[in-house]
Design a protein around this motif. Structure first.
Motif, PDB file in Angstrom:
ATOM      1  N   SER A 243      26.755 -39.300  62.470  1.00 16.56           N
ATOM      2  CA  SER A 243      27.234 -38.091  61.815  1.00 16.56           C
ATOM      3  C   SER A 243      26.808 -36.833  62.585  1.00 16.56           C
ATOM      4  O   SER A 243      27.609 -35.928  62.821  1.00 16.56           O
ATOM      5  CB  SER A 243      26.705 -38.059  60.380  1.00 16.56           C
ATOM      6  OG  SER A 243      27.088 -36.863  59.772  1.00 16.56           O
TER       7      SER A 243
ATOM      8  N   MET B  37      29.337 -33.073  68.803  1.00 17.59           N
ATOM      9  CA  MET B  37      30.518 -33.186  69.666  1.00 17.59           C
ATOM     10  C   MET B  37      31.534 -32.094  69.320  1.00 17.59           C
ATOM     11  O   MET B  37      32.136 -31.486  70.217  1.00 17.59           O
ATOM     12  CB  MET B  37      31.135 -34.576  69.504  1.00 17.59           C
ATOM     13  CG  MET B  37      32.412 -34.808  70.290  1.00 17.59           C
ATOM     14  SD  MET B  37      33.888 -34.134  69.488  1.00 17.59           S
ATOM     15  CE  MET B  37      34.050 -35.223  68.074  1.00 17.59           C
ATOM     16  N   GLN B  38      31.718 -31.850  68.023  1.00 18.41           N
ATOM     17  CA  GLN B  38      32.686 -30.812  67.626  1.00 18.41           C
ATOM     18  C   GLN B  38      32.240 -29.434  68.121  1.00 18.41           C
ATOM     19  O   GLN B  38      33.067 -28.646  68.607  1.00 18.41           O
ATOM     20  CB  GLN B  38      32.873 -30.803  66.105  1.00 18.41           C
ATOM     21  CG  GLN B  38      33.589 -32.054  65.595  1.00 18.41           C
ATOM     22  CD  GLN B  38      34.153 -31.888  64.181  1.00 18.41           C
ATOM     23  OE1 GLN B  38      34.177 -30.787  63.640  1.00 18.41           O
ATOM     24  NE2 GLN B  38      34.600 -32.985  63.596  1.00 18.41           N
ATOM     25  N   ASP B  39      30.940 -29.161  68.019  1.00 15.35           N
ATOM     26  CA  ASP B  39      30.406 -27.903  68.580  1.00 15.35           C
ATOM     27  C   ASP B  39      30.722 -27.808  70.070  1.00 15.35           C
ATOM     28  O   ASP B  39      31.118 -26.757  70.578  1.00 15.35           O
ATOM     29  CB  ASP B  39      28.881 -27.824  68.421  1.00 15.35           C
ATOM     30  CG  ASP B  39      28.463 -27.622  66.967  1.00 15.35           C
ATOM     31  OD1 ASP B  39      29.338 -27.357  66.125  1.00 15.35           O
ATOM     32  OD2 ASP B  39      27.252 -27.739  66.696  1.00 15.35           O
TER      33      ASP B  39
ATOM     34  N   ALA C  92      36.291 -36.333  73.894  1.00 16.71           N
ATOM     35  CA  ALA C  92      35.539 -36.261  72.637  1.00 16.71           C
ATOM     36  C   ALA C  92      34.871 -37.589  72.286  1.00 16.71           C
ATOM     37  O   ALA C  92      33.676 -37.601  71.950  1.00 16.71           O
ATOM     38  CB  ALA C  92      36.449 -35.767  71.509  1.00 16.71           C
ATOM     39  N   PRO C  93      35.589 -38.731  72.377  1.00 10.30           N
ATOM     40  CA  PRO C  93      34.919 -40.002  72.041  1.00 10.30           C
ATOM     41  C   PRO C  93      33.794 -40.365  73.014  1.00 10.30           C
ATOM     42  O   PRO C  93      32.821 -41.014  72.628  1.00 10.30           O
ATOM     43  CB  PRO C  93      36.050 -41.037  72.128  1.00 10.30           C
ATOM     44  CG  PRO C  93      37.317 -40.260  72.095  1.00 10.30           C
ATOM     45  CD  PRO C  93      37.009 -38.931  72.709  1.00 10.30           C
TER      46      PRO C  93
ATOM     47  N   ILE D 158      31.914 -38.092  74.707  1.00 13.58           N
ATOM     48  CA  ILE D 158      30.789 -37.183  74.431  1.00 13.58           C
ATOM     49  C   ILE D 158      30.031 -37.674  73.194  1.00 13.58           C
ATOM     50  O   ILE D 158      28.799 -37.720  73.176  1.00 13.58           O
ATOM     51  CB  ILE D 158      31.305 -35.740  74.225  1.00 13.58           C
ATOM     52  CG1 ILE D 158      31.812 -35.175  75.553  1.00 13.58           C
ATOM     53  CG2 ILE D 158      30.199 -34.844  73.659  1.00 13.58           C
ATOM     54  CD1 ILE D 158      32.576 -33.875  75.418  1.00 13.58           C
ATOM     55  N   LYS D 159      30.774 -38.074  72.178  1.00 16.44           N
ATOM     56  CA  LYS D 159      30.114 -38.583  70.970  1.00 16.44           C
ATOM     57  C   LYS D 159      29.293 -39.838  71.291  1.00 16.44           C
ATOM     58  O   LYS D 159      28.150 -39.966  70.836  1.00 16.44           O
ATOM     59  CB  LYS D 159      31.159 -38.887  69.894  1.00 16.44           C
ATOM     60  CG  LYS D 159      30.537 -39.327  68.583  1.00 16.44           C
ATOM     61  CD  LYS D 159      31.561 -39.428  67.470  1.00 16.44           C
ATOM     62  CE  LYS D 159      30.921 -39.974  66.197  1.00 16.44           C
ATOM     63  NZ  LYS D 159      31.920 -40.108  65.107  1.00 16.44           N
ATOM     64  N   ALA D 160      29.852 -40.714  72.109  1.00 19.29           N
ATOM     65  CA  ALA D 160      29.127 -41.932  72.483  1.00 19.29           C
ATOM     66  C   ALA D 160      27.854 -41.591  73.254  1.00 19.29           C
ATOM     67  O   ALA D 160      26.790 -42.174  73.020  1.00 19.29           O
ATOM     68  CB  ALA D 160      30.026 -42.839  73.326  1.00 19.29           C
TER      69      ALA D 160
ATOM     70  N   ILE E 206      25.248 -40.355  70.831  1.00 21.40           N
ATOM     71  CA  ILE E 206      24.662 -41.464  70.070  1.00 21.40           C
ATOM     72  C   ILE E 206      23.683 -42.241  70.958  1.00 21.40           C
ATOM     73  O   ILE E 206      22.576 -42.564  70.560  1.00 21.40           O
ATOM     74  CB  ILE E 206      25.768 -42.391  69.521  1.00 21.40           C
ATOM     75  CG1 ILE E 206      26.559 -41.659  68.426  1.00 21.40           C
ATOM     76  CG2 ILE E 206      25.179 -43.693  68.979  1.00 21.40           C
ATOM     77  CD1 ILE E 206      27.807 -42.385  67.964  1.00 21.40           C
TER      78      ILE E 206
ATOM     79  N   MET F 256      33.101 -29.288  71.762  1.00 15.70           N
ATOM     80  CA  MET F 256      34.525 -29.091  72.045  1.00 15.70           C
ATOM     81  C   MET F 256      34.978 -27.662  71.707  1.00 15.70           C
ATOM     82  O   MET F 256      35.858 -27.117  72.376  1.00 15.70           O
ATOM     83  CB  MET F 256      35.373 -30.134  71.309  1.00 15.70           C
ATOM     84  CG  MET F 256      35.210 -31.568  71.841  1.00 15.70           C
ATOM     85  SD  MET F 256      35.342 -31.782  73.656  1.00 15.70           S
ATOM     86  CE  MET F 256      37.035 -31.262  73.984  1.00 15.70           C
ATOM     87  N   VAL F 257      34.374 -27.064  70.694  1.00 17.89           N
ATOM     88  CA  VAL F 257      34.680 -25.650  70.406  1.00 17.89           C
ATOM     89  C   VAL F 257      34.189 -24.777  71.566  1.00 17.89           C
ATOM     90  O   VAL F 257      34.886 -23.866  72.029  1.00 17.89           O
ATOM     91  CB  VAL F 257      34.039 -25.204  69.070  1.00 17.89           C
ATOM     92  CG1 VAL F 257      34.162 -23.688  68.894  1.00 17.89           C
ATOM     93  CG2 VAL F 257      34.703 -25.921  67.895  1.00 17.89           C
TER      94      VAL F 257
ATOM     95  N   GLU G  66      28.821 -36.584  65.736  1.00 18.30           N
ATOM     96  CA  GLU G  66      30.166 -36.045  65.492  1.00 18.30           C
ATOM     97  C   GLU G  66      30.119 -34.516  65.399  1.00 18.30           C
ATOM     98  O   GLU G  66      30.902 -33.813  66.037  1.00 18.30           O
ATOM     99  CB  GLU G  66      30.743 -36.639  64.206  1.00 18.30           C
ATOM    100  CG  GLU G  66      32.040 -36.007  63.730  1.00 18.30           C
ATOM    101  CD  GLU G  66      33.286 -36.438  64.513  1.00 18.30           C
ATOM    102  OE1 GLU G  66      33.304 -37.586  65.013  1.00 18.30           O
ATOM    103  OE2 GLU G  66      34.226 -35.625  64.627  1.00 18.30           O
ATOM    104  N   ASP G  67      29.159 -33.998  64.606  1.00 18.31           N
ATOM    105  CA  ASP G  67      29.034 -32.541  64.448  1.00 18.31           C
ATOM    106  C   ASP G  67      28.745 -31.873  65.785  1.00 18.31           C
ATOM    107  O   ASP G  67      29.324 -30.846  66.131  1.00 18.31           O
ATOM    108  CB  ASP G  67      27.918 -32.200  63.459  1.00 18.31           C
ATOM    109  CG  ASP G  67      28.279 -32.630  62.032  1.00 18.31           C
ATOM    110  OD1 ASP G  67      29.479 -32.895  61.785  1.00 18.31           O
ATOM    111  OD2 ASP G  67      27.376 -32.704  61.195  1.00 18.31           O
TER     112      ASP G  67
END
Lengths: 191, 220
Positions: free
Chosen positions: A50, A56-58, A35-36, A38-40, A43, A60-61, A53-54
């Motif tokens: 922000s 990345m959460q999609d 997760a960190p 993918i977020k990086a 970005i 991971m779901v 983050e959203d």
């Protein structure tokens, strides 16, 4: 269990466990590591923290929901996650689903051959190592080609990364799949 | 399936990186659906993307990120009863799935516009702000594509029949590429009507008055 090396084989086992039996502990391991990153990546390719983050959460779901279609003979876990993250980001920007190549239908065998899985993991490991060991200038070129400046892509193709081996491996996996499809009458199945 | 004029690495890498305009995405996804060699090259570039992702420094997550994701997961049903092969039935022998998705139907559902001399086109809706545009074309056997010069790239992916251009023959799965410097007359091969996907990243400059009016009207 915590002594296991966090290598390609380890991550493949975790993702396969999520796909096969919705293993929550395996999923938590994947989340913690990826997760960190993918977020990086999101970005780095232009999203604000922000939105990243959203997104990345999609991603991971989606990983949870689609883990069962992950094919370890065609892609490493990292590559599979990369394609999901890339597609999700584009979908968010366009507010529409990105065109993707036709899905190759599933082969008849429920378990992919372990030798093929291991061979692909080894290729992926070597590729990752080669990326890590690129001289800074070349690494920069490859990253710029991948993270937003298309004019660098031609140059980046010449970096000497072991892309040929991995391509040949994937090609063999696709050929096997096509062959299995032709041999399998189940392909005629209709929805 | 034997493709002799295959898609080039630059397009595949651009697709893998996620940097192409939507019209190019559609062209690449369609071409890759018809060419396993190109699919393998594409997935190789995606492996490079994966390697870069795992070598990426980490970004801090929002507080409670994992719990938010688990809450969403607990609220949805896993899709493990759905298999890709039954989700996308193959009903059209000419149009690969990404193109059917973009057009919203099979070849027989396409709403054609006439562009003269028996040729027809259907513009594929793509995200307009990104510049490039893509259209499906139907050209009668032996007929030239409407004569044009243009100042940008042009790609033609053959889906049915063939195209003769600059002494070469392009068949199903083959991709022809011309940049703005080339004057050429792509012609549908004899014997069978040609269906192809044409991408231009600058408006075609049609020669002759009537086609020019048609150009404005038809958004060629």
């Amino acid at each position: 269990m915590d002594d296991e090396p966090r290598d390609e084989a380890f991550w493949t086992r975790q993702l396969v466990a999520v796909g096969a039996r919705r293993d929550r502990a395996a999923y938590a391991q994947l989340f913690e590591f990826y997760a960190p990153r993918i977020k990086a990546f999101l970005i780095r390719t232009g999203l604000g923290p922000s939105a990243a983050e959203d997104c990345m959460q999609d991603v991971m779901v989606t990983v949870w929901r689609k883990a069962h279609i992950y094919d370890p003979t065609r892609a490493s876990v990292t590559t599979w996650l990369f394609t999901i993250a890339r597609n999700r980001k584009i979908d968010l920007i366009r507010r529409a689903r990105r065109p993707e190549p036709e899905q190759l239908p599933w082969g008849p065998e429920p378990e992919p051959a372990q030798a093929d899985v291991i061979a692909l993991q080894e290729d992926a490991r070597r590729l990752r190592q080669a990326v890590a060991q690129l001289p800074p200038k070349q690494r920069d070129l490859v990253e710029r080609a991948f993270y937003g400046d298309l004019s660098h892509s031609e140059i980046a193709l010449e970096t000497g990364l072991p892309l040929g081996t991995i391509k040949s491996r994937i090609r063999l996996a696709i050929d096997r799949l096509r062959h299995a499809m032709q041999a399998d009458p189940a392909e005629e199945r209709v929805p | 399936m034997s493709v002799t004029h295959e898609i080039d690495d630059r397009l595949l890498m651009g697709y893998a990186a996620g940097l192409l305009p939507e019209a190019y995405d559609l062209l690449v996804a369609t071409a890759v659906s018809l060419d396993d060699e190109a699919r393998a090259r594409l997935e190789g570039f995606e492996a490079l993307g994966g390697a870069l992702l795992s070598e990426q420094p980490v970004a801090p997550l929002r507080e409670g990120s994992f719990e938010e994701v688990m809450a969403r997961i607990n609220g949805t049903v896993p899709e493990d009863t759905v298999h890709p092969d039954v989700r996308t039935p193959r009903t059209d022998p000419v149009l690969p799935q990404p193109l059917r998705d973009a057009l919203g139907g099979d070849l027989e559902d396409v709403r054609w516009q006439s562009i003269g001399l028996g040729s027809r086109q259907a513009i594929v809706p793509t995200w307009a702000e990104e510049g490039a545009s893509v259209r499906l074309m139907h050209i009668p056997a032996g007929q030239a594509m409407p004569e044009h010069g243009h100042d940008g790239a042009e790609y033609v992916l053959v889906l049915k029949g063939s195209i003769e251009d600059r002494g070469m023959t392009f068949r199903r799965g083959d991709l022809s590429h011309a940049d703005g410097t080339v004057e050429h007359t792509p012609t549908a091969g004899p014997g069978e009507d040609c269906v192809c996907l044409a991408l231009t990243d600058a408006p075609l400059l049609l020669k002759g008055l009537l086609p020019r009016i048609a150009q404005r009207f038809l958004d060629i």
